[in-house]
Design an enzyme around this catalytic site. Sequence first.
Site: not given
Length: 404
Positions: A206-208
Amino acid sequence: MSRPVVVLAITGSIAAYKAPIVARLLLKRGARVIPLLTKSAREFIGSATLSGLTGERVHSSAFGEGVAGELHVDLAKQADVIAVVPATADTLARLAAGRADDLLTATALCAKCTVVLAPAMFPNMWSHPATQRNVAALAEDGRVVFVGPVLGEVASGDLGVGRMAEPEAIVDAIFSALSPRDLEGRHIVVSAGPTIEDLDPVRFIGNRSTGKMGFAIASRAKSRGARVTLVAGPVALATPSGVHRVDVRGALEMRAALAAALGPDLAGADALIMTAAVGDYRPRDTSPTKIKRDGKPLSIELVGNPDLLAEIGARRSGALPMLVGFAVETSDEAGLIAAARVKLTSKRVDFIVANQAADSFGRDDNRAVLVSADAAEPLGVLDKFTLADRILDRVVQRFPGAAT
Ligand code: CTP
């Protein structure tokens, strides 16, 4: 609009304990909040809490300060909106009757602005014909907006319609009352949050991204009168009032949800604002069972995801839907603008909101530059709701036929 002034009037219900939360959210979204406490509200909440939070004097007596008898006139002139949070049955009755024997009723009677009412009371009191008569009379007089009450548990433990609306919904209603209705009749699609690509049933890539920017845009677009579809990756945020939310997980799911929201030939929306941090890659295979550790190095083959915005840009033939992209970079401002310009042409969008990762991810504010074919406009640091408004201002200005 410059900093809007909200007179936050608190009346004597146990739900008054939530009014400071409303004050806090209003301040976070850039409002000036002037607290007003009725006599019975003082039994539930202290002035020190409200003055400490808002940095303002708390008003409660019509004869408190200044020229005697003029405080209600001053407050009514200053207010861009009056919000009564909570509004008791007695307050509704007194407002409906046009009473003016305390600071709140006198201010409301004097004011020309919208009065947002957030009723809270025991369900039998809300459903009583007398209260319903007062609600109908207030609605007919105009300039009032009701938010709630909602179905739920009230302080006594009873279940019914009488519970005050949640603070976020009240704040949305207040900002709606303050907003221009320049997106009336428009359908705005917003994507938000990260996309998440599963490796196995317990792990993902995923990412932030937290989704705050996209949710702020959805909320503001709704307040400005648009119908809003919010396509959201996995985030921990409440849906803005009145917004149609479609939850997705991976990039391919987001692609399908956007296609449904935009409709055949992209004719179903007036604008698409892509704040989502779409993952550029996904694992070639997703294991149906948990991948076990066997002590050896593990390689995971990633395949490219489609560029959702570029696909839509390539399919668009006319001016609509207007397409707004975001660009997150880790370079300096010159590099940021240069990268945004590349994305502007490669994705065929109308403008790009460019920002640095460190200035935006997870924060309540953002430092952005609006990059179009002919301009790069640095907006400075703005809270995300204000930035949302600046972006929507540009969208409105660029609609075909808009006055310039
Ligand atoms: N975007 C998209 N689909 C992708 C990647 C990005 O629709 N697979 C959209 C984003 O929602 C954003 C814009 O394209 O509006 C730019 O995203 P960004 O991640 O900054 O750019 P990329 O095209 O992924 O380029 P790079 O990561 O190489 O900077």
